[in-house]
Every structure is written in C-alpha cells, then in structure tokens.
Design a protein around this motif. Structure first.
Motif, PDB file in Angstrom:
ATOM      1  N   THR A  95       0.835  -1.199   0.000  1.00 49.35           N
ATOM      2  CA  THR A  95       0.000   0.000   0.000  1.00 49.35           C
ATOM      3  C   THR A  95       0.871   1.250   0.000  1.00 49.35           C
ATOM      4  O   THR A  95       1.753   1.380   0.859  1.00 49.35           O
ATOM      5  N   PRO A  96       0.634   2.164  -0.911  1.00 51.11           N
ATOM      6  CA  PRO A  96       1.431   3.400  -0.916  1.00 51.11           C
ATOM      7  C   PRO A  96       1.157   4.250   0.329  1.00 51.11           C
ATOM      8  O   PRO A  96       0.052   4.217   0.885  1.00 51.11           O
ATOM      9  N   ALA A  97       2.170   4.987   0.762  1.00 47.92           N
ATOM     10  CA  ALA A  97       2.039   5.815   1.967  1.00 47.92           C
ATOM     11  C   ALA A  97       0.922   6.844   1.835  1.00 47.92           C
ATOM     12  O   ALA A  97       0.336   7.257   2.833  1.00 47.92           O
ATOM     13  N   SER A  98       0.616   7.241   0.607  1.00 46.46           N
ATOM     14  CA  SER A  98      -0.399   8.266   0.385  1.00 46.46           C
ATOM     15  C   SER A  98      -1.831   7.717   0.404  1.00 46.46           C
ATOM     16  O   SER A  98      -2.780   8.500   0.328  1.00 46.46           O
ATOM     17  N   HIS A  99      -1.995   6.406   0.535  1.00 48.06           N
ATOM     18  CA  HIS A  99      -3.342   5.815   0.518  1.00 48.06           C
ATOM     19  C   HIS A  99      -4.135   6.300   1.734  1.00 48.06           C
ATOM     20  O   HIS A  99      -3.628   6.321   2.853  1.00 48.06           O
ATOM     21  N   ALA A 100      -5.369   6.678   1.511  1.00 44.11           N
ATOM     22  CA  ALA A 100      -6.199   7.276   2.555  1.00 44.11           C
ATOM     23  C   ALA A 100      -6.447   6.347   3.745  1.00 44.11           C
ATOM     24  O   ALA A 100      -6.644   6.820   4.862  1.00 44.11           O
ATOM     25  N   ASP A 101      -6.443   5.039   3.524  1.00 45.21           N
ATOM     26  CA  ASP A 101      -6.752   4.092   4.599  1.00 45.21           C
ATOM     27  C   ASP A 101      -5.521   3.494   5.268  1.00 45.21           C
ATOM     28  O   ASP A 101      -5.652   2.664   6.163  1.00 45.21           O
ATOM     29  N   LYS A 102      -4.340   3.876   4.852  1.00 45.12           N
ATOM     30  CA  LYS A 102      -3.128   3.241   5.366  1.00 45.12           C
ATOM     31  C   LYS A 102      -3.000   3.384   6.887  1.00 45.12           C
ATOM     32  O   LYS A 102      -2.646   2.432   7.571  1.00 45.12           O
ATOM     33  N   ALA A 103      -3.287   4.555   7.416  1.00 40.09           N
ATOM     34  CA  ALA A 103      -3.167   4.760   8.865  1.00 40.09           C
ATOM     35  C   ALA A 103      -4.114   3.828   9.633  1.00 40.09           C
ATOM     36  O   ALA A 103      -3.719   3.221  10.632  1.00 40.09           O
ATOM     37  N   ALA A 104      -5.332   3.695   9.153  1.00 43.90           N
ATOM     38  CA  ALA A 104      -6.299   2.813   9.820  1.00 43.90           C
ATOM     39  C   ALA A 104      -5.847   1.360   9.743  1.00 43.90           C
ATOM     40  O   ALA A 104      -5.970   0.607  10.720  1.00 43.90           O
ATOM     41  N   TRP A 105      -5.306   0.960   8.611  1.00 46.27           N
ATOM     42  CA  TRP A 105      -4.836  -0.411   8.460  1.00 46.27           C
ATOM     43  C   TRP A 105      -3.629  -0.672   9.353  1.00 46.27           C
ATOM     44  O   TRP A 105      -3.487  -1.758   9.914  1.00 46.27           O
ATOM     45  N   LEU A 106      -2.743   0.304   9.486  1.00 44.09           N
ATOM     46  CA  LEU A 106      -1.606   0.163  10.398  1.00 44.09           C
ATOM     47  C   LEU A 106      -2.090   0.013  11.839  1.00 44.09           C
ATOM     48  O   LEU A 106      -1.570  -0.815  12.600  1.00 44.09           O
ATOM     49  N   SER A 107      -3.078   0.802  12.203  1.00 47.14           N
ATOM     50  CA  SER A 107      -3.632   0.725  13.550  1.00 47.14           C
ATOM     51  C   SER A 107      -4.252  -0.651  13.802  1.00 47.14           C
ATOM     52  O   SER A 107      -4.063  -1.252  14.866  1.00 47.14           O
ATOM     53  N   ASN A 108      -4.973  -1.169  12.808  1.00 43.33           N
ATOM     54  CA  ASN A 108      -5.567  -2.508  12.934  1.00 43.33           C
ATOM     55  C   ASN A 108      -4.494  -3.583  13.069  1.00 43.33           C
ATOM     56  O   ASN A 108      -4.650  -4.525  13.858  1.00 43.33           O
ATOM     57  N   LEU A 109      -3.416  -3.450  12.323  1.00 47.12           N
ATOM     58  CA  LEU A 109      -2.313  -4.405  12.445  1.00 47.12           C
ATOM     59  C   LEU A 109      -1.719  -4.337  13.838  1.00 47.12           C
ATOM     60  O   LEU A 109      -1.404  -5.376  14.432  1.00 47.12           O
ATOM     61  N   GLY A 110      -1.582  -3.141  14.380  1.00 43.82           N
ATOM     62  CA  GLY A 110      -1.075  -2.997  15.740  1.00 43.82           C
ATOM     63  C   GLY A 110      -1.944  -3.714  16.760  1.00 43.82           C
ATOM     64  O   GLY A 110      -1.445  -4.393  17.661  1.00 43.82           O
ATOM     65  N   VAL A 111      -3.256  -3.592  16.607  1.00 46.28           N
ATOM     66  CA  VAL A 111      -4.191  -4.280  17.511  1.00 46.28           C
ATOM     67  C   VAL A 111      -4.035  -5.798  17.377  1.00 46.28           C
ATOM     68  O   VAL A 111      -4.017  -6.530  18.376  1.00 46.28           O
ATOM     69  N   ALA A 112      -3.903  -6.283  16.136  1.00 48.30           N
ATOM     70  CA  ALA A 112      -3.753  -7.724  15.902  1.00 48.30           C
ATOM     71  C   ALA A 112      -2.447  -8.246  16.516  1.00 48.30           C
ATOM     72  O   ALA A 112      -2.422  -9.312  17.144  1.00 48.30           O
ATOM     73  N   LEU A 113      -1.375  -7.485  16.355  1.00 51.76           N
ATOM     74  CA  LEU A 113      -0.082  -7.901  16.917  1.00 51.76           C
ATOM     75  C   LEU A 113      -0.114  -7.894  18.448  1.00 51.76           C
ATOM     76  O   LEU A 113       0.455  -8.775  19.099  1.00 51.76           O
ATOM     77  N   LYS A 114      -0.797  -6.916  19.028  1.00 51.98           N
ATOM     78  CA  LYS A 114      -0.946  -6.897  20.488  1.00 51.98           C
ATOM     79  C   LYS A 114      -1.732  -8.119  20.950  1.00 51.98           C
ATOM     80  O   LYS A 114      -1.400  -8.757  21.941  1.00 51.98           O
ATOM     81  N   GLY A 115      -2.778  -8.466  20.202  1.00 45.26           N
ATOM     82  CA  GLY A 115      -3.551  -9.661  20.535  1.00 45.26           C
ATOM     83  C   GLY A 115      -2.711 -10.920  20.459  1.00 45.26           C
ATOM     84  O   GLY A 115      -2.823 -11.815  21.304  1.00 45.26           O
ATOM     85  N   ARG A 116      -1.851 -10.997  19.449  1.00 40.25           N
ATOM     86  CA  ARG A 116      -0.968 -12.162  19.342  1.00 40.25           C
ATOM     87  C   ARG A 116       0.019 -12.188  20.506  1.00 40.25           C
ATOM     88  O   ARG A 116       0.310 -13.245  21.058  1.00 40.25           O
ATOM     89  N   PHE A 117       0.511 -11.014  20.901  1.00 37.67           N
ATOM     90  CA  PHE A 117       1.395 -10.959  22.065  1.00 37.67           C
ATOM     91  C   PHE A 117       0.669 -11.448  23.316  1.00 37.67           C
ATOM     92  O   PHE A 117       1.238 -12.187  24.120  1.00 37.67           O
ATOM     93  N   ASP A 118      -0.586 -11.026  23.470  1.00 34.43           N
ATOM     94  CA  ASP A 118      -1.370 -11.462  24.631  1.00 34.43           C
ATOM     95  C   ASP A 118      -1.484 -12.987  24.685  1.00 34.43           C
ATOM     96  O   ASP A 118      -1.485 -13.578  25.760  1.00 34.43           O
ATOM     97  N   CYS A 119      -1.567 -13.614  23.524  1.00 39.36           N
ATOM     98  CA  CYS A 119      -1.709 -15.071  23.458  1.00 39.36           C
ATOM     99  C   CYS A 119      -0.380 -15.810  23.594  1.00 39.36           C
ATOM    100  O   CYS A 119      -0.292 -16.819  24.295  1.00 39.36           O
ATOM    101  N   LEU A 120       0.655 -15.315  22.913  1.00 40.96           N
ATOM    102  CA  LEU A 120       1.914 -16.045  22.829  1.00 40.96           C
ATOM    103  C   LEU A 120       3.027 -15.491  23.715  1.00 40.96           C
ATOM    104  O   LEU A 120       3.985 -16.196  24.024  1.00 40.96           O
ATOM    105  N   GLY A 121       2.918 -14.210  24.071  1.00 37.46           N
ATOM    106  CA  GLY A 121       3.913 -13.602  24.951  1.00 37.46           C
ATOM    107  C   GLY A 121       5.265 -13.339  24.317  1.00 37.46           C
ATOM    108  O   GLY A 121       6.251 -13.174  25.027  1.00 37.46           O
TER     109      GLY A 121
END
Length: 147
Positions: free
Chosen positions: A8-34
């Motif tokens: 995704t290009p940096a200029s894409h309008a949804d990139k920030a939201a998608w990055l935020s969603n990835l952050g939430v998913a990675l935190k969830g994986r950390f919660d499970c796997l540590g």
C-alpha cells in the motif's frame, strides 16, 4: 496484514487505519503467545498510524488509544517505570483530540486517570479525572442526571 500494508502506498487514505488494525492484531498475538517481538512490532506500526493521521482527524484518538494499549502492554511485561510516562502521555493526547468521538476520548481519559493515580503524582491524576468528568456529559442522554 503486513504484506498488504507493504504493497500500500504511503499516500493511501486508509493506510493509517490499516496500520492501527495491524497494531491491535499484533498486540492480541502478544497477549496469546507472549513473544516480545510482537508487542515491539505492534508499537512500531501503531506509532506509524499515529504519525500518518493528521492532528484534528476524527480517528486520531483511536490510533493513539491503540498505541497506548500496546505501550501499556510492554510496560506491564517489562516493568520499566520510565515507560509509564509514554503511556499516560499517549492517552492524554487521545483525550485532548476534540474531533474524535466522545466514547473513544472517554476510554482514553479513563485509562489516563487510572494509570496517573497509580504511577504518577496527584496533580496529573487530577487533570486526568477532570478530563473524564468533562467528557461524561457528551456520552450520557441529555435527560439523564449525573450524580
């Protein structure tokens, strides 16, 4: 998610939201796997989401709240008291973004207040609780009385 973001290009309008969603998913994986690398990556992409979201944007507070949650998770895992200032500062910034939904700002303010009263001085906690109380009327029904 990461592969999709890499394409995704940096200029894409949804990139920030998608990055935020990835952050939430990675935190969830950390919660499970540590695995520490997951929370570190979550913080990295969440910070990118915050950086890509302009001040005053309606979703800025949500991106900041997601970043705060990842930072708090790292703090709880490593226990370094100096990190708590980053966490509370992030929640404070989310609280102060007046263009974001009151429910998101209230959530951030509540977390800021709780952490400030536990780990910081009373003046910071008072500022945080004041912010909580100022947001409550924006959340409750107009006919509701607040005790």
């Amino acid at each position: 998610m990461q592969q999709g973001l890499d394409l995704t290009p940096a200029s894409h309008a949804d990139k920030a939201a998608w990055l935020s969603n990835l952050g939430v998913a990675l935190k969830g994986r950390f919660d499970c796997l540590g695995e520490l690398e997951d929370i570190e990556h979550a913080i990295q992409v969440s910070q990118q989401a915050v950086d890509l979201t302009p001040d005053g944007h309606a979703s800025k507070a949500l991106s900041l709240t997601n970043l705060g949650a990842a930072l708090l998770c790292q703090f709880e895992h490593l226990g370094e008291l100096g990190d708590i200032e980053n966490v509370t500062s992030t929640y404070q910034q989310a609280t102060e973004n007046k263009s974001s939904p009151p429910s998101v700002r209230y959530n951030a303010a509540s977390r800021w207040a709780t952490l400030s009263s536990t780990y910081q001085d009373s003046s910071q906690a008072l500022d945080a609780y004041k912010a909580v109380l100022e947001i409550i009327p924006q959340l409750v029904w107009l006919g509701q009385t607040v005790h």
